[in-house]
Design an enzyme around this catalytic site. Structure first.
Site, short mmCIF file in Angstrom:
data_model
loop_
_atom_site.label_atom_id
_atom_site.label_comp_id
_atom_site.label_asym_id
_atom_site.label_seq_id
_atom_site.Cartn_x
_atom_site.Cartn_y
_atom_site.Cartn_z
CE LYS A 1 40.67 16.18 33.00
NZ LYS A 1 41.29 15.50 34.06
NE ARG B 1 47.81 13.95 37.44
CZ ARG B 1 46.69 13.94 36.63
NH1 ARG B 1 46.52 13.40 35.48
NH2 ARG B 1 45.54 13.73 37.63
CG HIS C 1 43.64 11.24 39.45
ND1 HIS C 1 42.09 11.18 39.17
CD2 HIS C 1 44.13 11.11 38.35
CE1 HIS C 1 41.84 11.17 37.97
NE2 HIS C 1 42.92 11.04 37.42
NE ARG D 1 38.94 13.93 40.94
CZ ARG D 1 39.54 13.27 41.98
NH1 ARG D 1 39.19 13.41 43.36
NH2 ARG D 1 40.36 12.17 41.75
CE1 TYR E 1 50.43 19.83 -1.12
CE2 TYR E 1 48.84 19.29 0.43
CZ TYR E 1 49.48 20.17 -0.38
OH TYR E 1 49.30 21.49 0.00
CB CYS F 1 45.40 18.75 2.54
SG CYS F 1 45.37 17.95 0.89
CG MET F 2 46.28 23.34 7.37
SD MET F 2 47.11 24.67 7.05
CE MET F 2 48.79 24.38 7.03
CG ASP F 3 43.04 24.31 5.09
OD1 ASP F 3 43.15 24.62 6.35
OD2 ASP F 3 43.97 24.76 4.22
#
Ligand SMILES: *Cc1c(COP(=O)(O)O)cnc(C)c1O
Length: 372
Positions: free
Chosen positions: A41, A137, A167, A221, A267, A313-315
């Site tokens: 998953k 759950r 589970h 699992r 920043y 920063c973002m990138d």
């Protein structure tokens, strides 16, 4: 599958041999007839679902588990033959696809079964009854609910009780009181079924690694340790075999400069150099999943630790270099360089979370590259 072409040097390198080893080691300790359900998953916990699934099956897994119907569709496109189980809830609208494409579904509501029975399906729908023994759950949690669900499925044409499962909430903890309670409840509920379904399965990674072999039932699992990570610090101390982490995160220096004492970085100018130093810029930022809370985390350059300085920063982000390096110098954010390791668990500690979350938050912008 060919590795995709990517120009930015930032990438997650996935060691498929590590995954193979982690599956083979588990297989060797299971009872002979027990099947391995590879839990892939969430893009195989961020590792890349198709390659991980293929590798796990080469190593002995026989069934794939996903969380959502869309993940099941994706898997089915690549693996037409293999058993695929959806662990989470499924909308009724998915029932025709599931029946036609032999997808096993978790089921826990009588109304759902009655609705599903009205769908136009021509092949038998394989259902796995989920019993909630304490996770809180999804799942039926009373004997009456189980009985009614079972009867509703058997009353419907084209529906089959193919499996039953539960589970555990605390399988990775040293204290077994709550776990034992869940086991007892599951075994009691199992007795209520007039006929044992084909697949009884309860064990997650922690249960398969450290609990009694009788809890393997028909299948286990296998999730987190397939990727080479321990389910908890406690399980880490009693692992039955050494795990090999598969995920590493790599980039390169794209810029290096010398700054003077008193100059600031990033920043908000939150980092100010106390003395003259070399600062490197990395092409990875929070949009890649390297969230701002990782400020201060070390990376590896030339086998040496270098801390992330200033705000991420973002990138991009900046690191304090131990000395001058050239542009293009390899940087390891997660993984091993010259015998020194920064682990996913190190990141989890810095982020005050669990190791499971770390590879999942590395976004799709970071290409997954596979090594054999
Ligand atoms: C995610 C999941 C697993 C795998 O758990 P691990 O701790 O990674 O082994 C097993 N069963 C269910 C129902 C799950 O949702």
């Amino acid at each position: 599958m060919e590795n995709i072409q990517c120009f930015r040097p930032t990438k997650a390198v996935i060691d498929l041999q590590a995954i193979r080893d982690n599956v083979v080691h588990l297989k060797n300790m299971l009872q002979p007839e027990v099947q391995i359900i590879a839990v892939v998953k969430a893009n195989a916990y961020g590792h890349g679902d198709i390659e991980v699934a293929r590798t796990a099956m080469e190593a002995g897994a026989t069934i794939l588990a996903v969380a959502t119907p869309d993940e099941a569709v994706h898997m089915r496109e690549y693996f037409p033959q293999v058993g695929i189980l959806v662990l989470g809830a499924t909308p009724i609208s998915f029932v025709p696809y599931a029946a036609a494409n032999d997808i096993m579904l978790a089921v826990f509501s009588q109304e759902w079964v009655e609705q599903a029975a009205k769908q136009n399906i021509d092949r038998s729908l394989k259902l796995h009854i989920k019993i909630d023994t304490g996770m809180g759950r999804i799942g039926v949690s009373t004997r009456d609910e189980l009985q009614q669900l079972y009867d509703a499925i058997t009353a419907a044409s084209h529906m089959l009780v193919d499996g039953v499962f539960t589970h555990f909430a605390t399988a990775d903890e040293e204290d077994t009181k709550y776990f034992d309670k869940q086991v007892k409840m599951f075994k009691d509920f199992l007795q209520l079924l007039p006929k044992k379904p084909r697949l009884v399965h309860v064990a997650n990674t922690a249960t398969s690694l450290i609990k009694d072999a009788s809890l393997q039932f028909d299948a286990v699992r296998y999730g987190i340790s397939m990727y080479g990570l321990a389910p908890s610090p406690y399980v880490e101390t009693i692992l039955p075999f050494p795990l090999r982490p598969a995920f590493s995160l790599q980039t390169e220096l794209v810029y290096v400069k010398k700054i003077k004492a008193g100059q600031s970085v990033g920043y908000g100018a939150t980092y100010t150099a106390e003395e003259d130093c070399y600062v490197g810029t990395l092409p990875i930022g929070y949009a890649d999943g390297m969230i701002r809370k990782l400020c201060g985390q070390n990376v590896l350059v030339d086998g040496k630790f270098a801390p992330i300085i200033g705000r991420i920063c973002m990138d991009q982000c900046m690191i304090l270099l131990p000395t001058a390096y050239n542009i293009g110098e390899k940087v390891t954010l997660i993984g091993t360089q010259q015998g020194v390791t920064i682990s996913i668990d190190d990141w989890a500690g810095k982020l005050e979370t669990i190791n499971y979350e770390v590879p999942c938050i590395i976004t799709n912008r970071v290409p997954r590259i596979y090594s054999n």
